[in-house]
Design a protein around this motif. Structure first.
Motif, PDB file in Angstrom:
ATOM      1  N   CYS A  26       4.738  89.921 140.908  1.00  0.00           N
ATOM      2  CA  CYS A  26       3.340  89.742 141.329  1.00  0.00           C
ATOM      3  C   CYS A  26       2.479  89.269 140.164  1.00  0.00           C
ATOM      4  O   CYS A  26       1.642  88.380 140.318  1.00  0.00           O
ATOM      5  N   ARG A  27       2.701  89.848 138.999  1.00  0.00           N
ATOM      6  CA  ARG A  27       1.936  89.461 137.809  1.00  0.00           C
ATOM      7  C   ARG A  27       2.235  88.007 137.445  1.00  0.00           C
ATOM      8  O   ARG A  27       1.329  87.240 137.110  1.00  0.00           O
ATOM      9  N   PHE A  28       3.516  87.604 137.525  1.00  0.00           N
ATOM     10  CA  PHE A  28       3.878  86.232 137.212  1.00  0.00           C
ATOM     11  C   PHE A  28       3.207  85.252 138.172  1.00  0.00           C
ATOM     12  O   PHE A  28       2.652  84.234 137.742  1.00  0.00           O
ATOM     13  N   VAL A  29       3.249  85.550 139.465  1.00  0.00           N
ATOM     14  CA  VAL A  29       2.650  84.652 140.458  1.00  0.00           C
ATOM     15  C   VAL A  29       1.146  84.541 140.242  1.00  0.00           C
ATOM     16  O   VAL A  29       0.575  83.453 140.286  1.00  0.00           O
ATOM     17  N   TYR A  30       0.487  85.673 139.991  1.00  0.00           N
ATOM     18  CA  TYR A  30      -0.960  85.646 139.756  1.00  0.00           C
ATOM     19  C   TYR A  30      -1.281  84.794 138.523  1.00  0.00           C
ATOM     20  O   TYR A  30      -2.180  83.947 138.566  1.00  0.00           O
ATOM     21  N   ASN A  31      -0.557  85.011 137.437  1.00  0.00           N
ATOM     22  CA  ASN A  31      -0.818  84.263 136.212  1.00  0.00           C
ATOM     23  C   ASN A  31      -0.533  82.776 136.392  1.00  0.00           C
ATOM     24  O   ASN A  31      -1.253  81.928 135.866  1.00  0.00           O
ATOM     25  N   PHE A  32       0.520  82.440 137.142  1.00  0.00           N
ATOM     26  CA  PHE A  32       0.844  81.042 137.418  1.00  0.00           C
ATOM     27  C   PHE A  32      -0.296  80.372 138.178  1.00  0.00           C
ATOM     28  O   PHE A  32      -0.768  79.299 137.801  1.00  0.00           O
ATOM     29  N   GLN A  37      -5.210  76.923 138.409  1.00  0.00           N
ATOM     30  CA  GLN A  37      -6.629  76.833 138.735  1.00  0.00           C
ATOM     31  C   GLN A  37      -7.442  76.484 137.494  1.00  0.00           C
ATOM     32  O   GLN A  37      -8.368  75.666 137.546  1.00  0.00           O
ATOM     33  N   LYS A  38      -7.101  77.063 136.358  1.00  0.00           N
ATOM     34  CA  LYS A  38      -7.811  76.782 135.100  1.00  0.00           C
ATOM     35  C   LYS A  38      -7.625  75.324 134.695  1.00  0.00           C
ATOM     36  O   LYS A  38      -8.573  74.673 134.253  1.00  0.00           O
ATOM     37  N   LYS A  39      -6.405  74.796 134.855  1.00  0.00           N
ATOM     38  CA  LYS A  39      -6.172  73.378 134.545  1.00  0.00           C
ATOM     39  C   LYS A  39      -7.064  72.478 135.391  1.00  0.00           C
ATOM     40  O   LYS A  39      -7.638  71.510 134.895  1.00  0.00           O
ATOM     41  N   GLU A  40      -7.156  72.809 136.677  1.00  0.00           N
ATOM     42  CA  GLU A  40      -7.969  71.989 137.577  1.00  0.00           C
ATOM     43  C   GLU A  40      -9.448  72.098 137.216  1.00  0.00           C
ATOM     44  O   GLU A  40     -10.173  71.110 137.241  1.00  0.00           O
ATOM     45  N   GLU A  41      -9.909  73.296 136.847  1.00  0.00           N
ATOM     46  CA  GLU A  41     -11.303  73.461 136.432  1.00  0.00           C
ATOM     47  C   GLU A  41     -11.589  72.657 135.169  1.00  0.00           C
ATOM     48  O   GLU A  41     -12.629  72.014 135.050  1.00  0.00           O
ATOM     49  N   ASP A  42     -10.660  72.654 134.227  1.00  0.00           N
ATOM     50  CA  ASP A  42     -10.829  71.873 133.001  1.00  0.00           C
ATOM     51  C   ASP A  42     -10.884  70.383 133.301  1.00  0.00           C
ATOM     52  O   ASP A  42     -11.677  69.641 132.724  1.00  0.00           O
ATOM     53  N   ARG A  43     -10.033  69.938 134.227  1.00  0.00           N
ATOM     54  CA  ARG A  43     -10.007  68.525 134.590  1.00  0.00           C
ATOM     55  C   ARG A  43     -11.349  68.108 135.200  1.00  0.00           C
ATOM     56  O   ARG A  43     -11.901  67.074 134.859  1.00  0.00           O
ATOM     57  N   TRP A  44     -11.895  68.933 136.100  1.00  0.00           N
ATOM     58  CA  TRP A  44     -13.168  68.589 136.725  1.00  0.00           C
ATOM     59  C   TRP A  44     -14.316  68.666 135.730  1.00  0.00           C
ATOM     60  O   TRP A  44     -15.300  67.930 135.852  1.00  0.00           O
ATOM     61  N   PRO A  56     -17.564  54.741 135.233  1.00  0.00           N
ATOM     62  CA  PRO A  56     -17.365  54.624 136.691  1.00  0.00           C
ATOM     63  C   PRO A  56     -16.205  55.528 137.123  1.00  0.00           C
ATOM     64  O   PRO A  56     -15.119  55.486 136.556  1.00  0.00           O
ATOM     65  N   LEU A  57     -16.453  56.349 138.123  1.00  0.00           N
ATOM     66  CA  LEU A  57     -15.436  57.308 138.540  1.00  0.00           C
ATOM     67  C   LEU A  57     -14.803  56.955 139.882  1.00  0.00           C
ATOM     68  O   LEU A  57     -14.090  57.757 140.455  1.00  0.00           O
ATOM     69  N   GLN A  58     -15.031  55.743 140.382  1.00  0.00           N
ATOM     70  CA  GLN A  58     -14.398  55.358 141.637  1.00  0.00           C
ATOM     71  C   GLN A  58     -12.887  55.280 141.477  1.00  0.00           C
ATOM     72  O   GLN A  58     -12.140  55.486 142.413  1.00  0.00           O
ATOM     73  N   ASP A  59     -12.434  54.946 140.268  1.00  0.00           N
ATOM     74  CA  ASP A  59     -11.005  54.800 140.036  1.00  0.00           C
ATOM     75  C   ASP A  59     -10.321  56.144 139.793  1.00  0.00           C
ATOM     76  O   ASP A  59      -9.105  56.230 139.822  1.00  0.00           O
ATOM     77  N   TYR A  60     -11.112  57.176 139.549  1.00  0.00           N
ATOM     78  CA  TYR A  60     -10.529  58.487 139.280  1.00  0.00           C
ATOM     79  C   TYR A  60     -10.124  59.129 140.601  1.00  0.00           C
ATOM     80  O   TYR A  60     -10.934  59.341 141.480  1.00  0.00           O
ATOM     81  N   LYS A  61      -8.840  59.405 140.725  1.00  0.00           N
ATOM     82  CA  LYS A  61      -8.353  60.018 141.956  1.00  0.00           C
ATOM     83  C   LYS A  61      -7.700  61.344 141.594  1.00  0.00           C
ATOM     84  O   LYS A  61      -6.755  61.395 140.821  1.00  0.00           O
ATOM     85  N   SER A  62      -8.216  62.379 142.148  1.00  0.00           N
ATOM     86  CA  SER A  62      -7.664  63.711 141.943  1.00  0.00           C
ATOM     87  C   SER A  62      -8.021  64.536 143.160  1.00  0.00           C
ATOM     88  O   SER A  62      -8.832  64.141 143.985  1.00  0.00           O
ATOM     89  N   LYS A  63      -7.398  65.669 143.264  1.00  0.00           N
ATOM     90  CA  LYS A  63      -7.717  66.541 144.380  1.00  0.00           C
ATOM     91  C   LYS A  63      -7.971  67.943 143.855  1.00  0.00           C
ATOM     92  O   LYS A  63      -7.530  68.300 142.772  1.00  0.00           O
ATOM     93  N   CYS A  64      -8.693  68.702 144.618  1.00  0.00           N
ATOM     94  CA  CYS A  64      -8.915  70.093 144.253  1.00  0.00           C
ATOM     95  C   CYS A  64      -7.633  70.870 144.512  1.00  0.00           C
ATOM     96  O   CYS A  64      -6.858  70.538 145.385  1.00  0.00           O
ATOM     97  N   PHE A  65      -7.432  71.906 143.758  1.00  0.00           N
ATOM     98  CA  PHE A  65      -6.258  72.747 143.924  1.00  0.00           C
ATOM     99  C   PHE A  65      -6.663  73.925 144.801  1.00  0.00           C
ATOM    100  O   PHE A  65      -7.361  74.820 144.362  1.00  0.00           O
TER     101      PHE A  65
END
Length: 76
Positions: A26-32, A37-44, A56-65
């Motif tokens: 459970c601890r491993f899954v939570y930390n993973f 989520q932290k990586k995605e927050e940093d990216r945004w 220009p950010l039209q070329d930036y393609k990413s999705k929320c996690f």
């Protein structure tokens, strides 16, 4: 009114090991999931900084996690 109950358990050695393994997983899954989520927050954060600088950010393609992405990643 909220009520709470506390129980004390006295597991044998085999049950203790199983509980330790379960809590470890459970601890491993939570930390993973938190790390993803932290990586995605940093990216945004970087994307927002780029937007403020006028790139220009039209070329930036990413999705929320999303939560469902976490579940699917765990299955894999």
């Amino acid at each position: 009114m909220l009520k709470a109950y506390k129980y004390r358990i006295y597991p044998n050695q085999e049950q203790k090991e199983l509980l330790e393994k379960t809590f470890g997983c459970c601890r491993f899954v939570y930390n993973f999931c938190r790390a993803e989520q932290k990586k995605e927050e940093d990216r945004w954060t970087k994307v927002k900084e780029m937007q403020q600088q006028g790139y220009p950010l039209q070329d930036y393609k990413s999705k929320c996690f999303h939560k469902f992405d976490h579940v699917n990643a765990i299955k894999e």
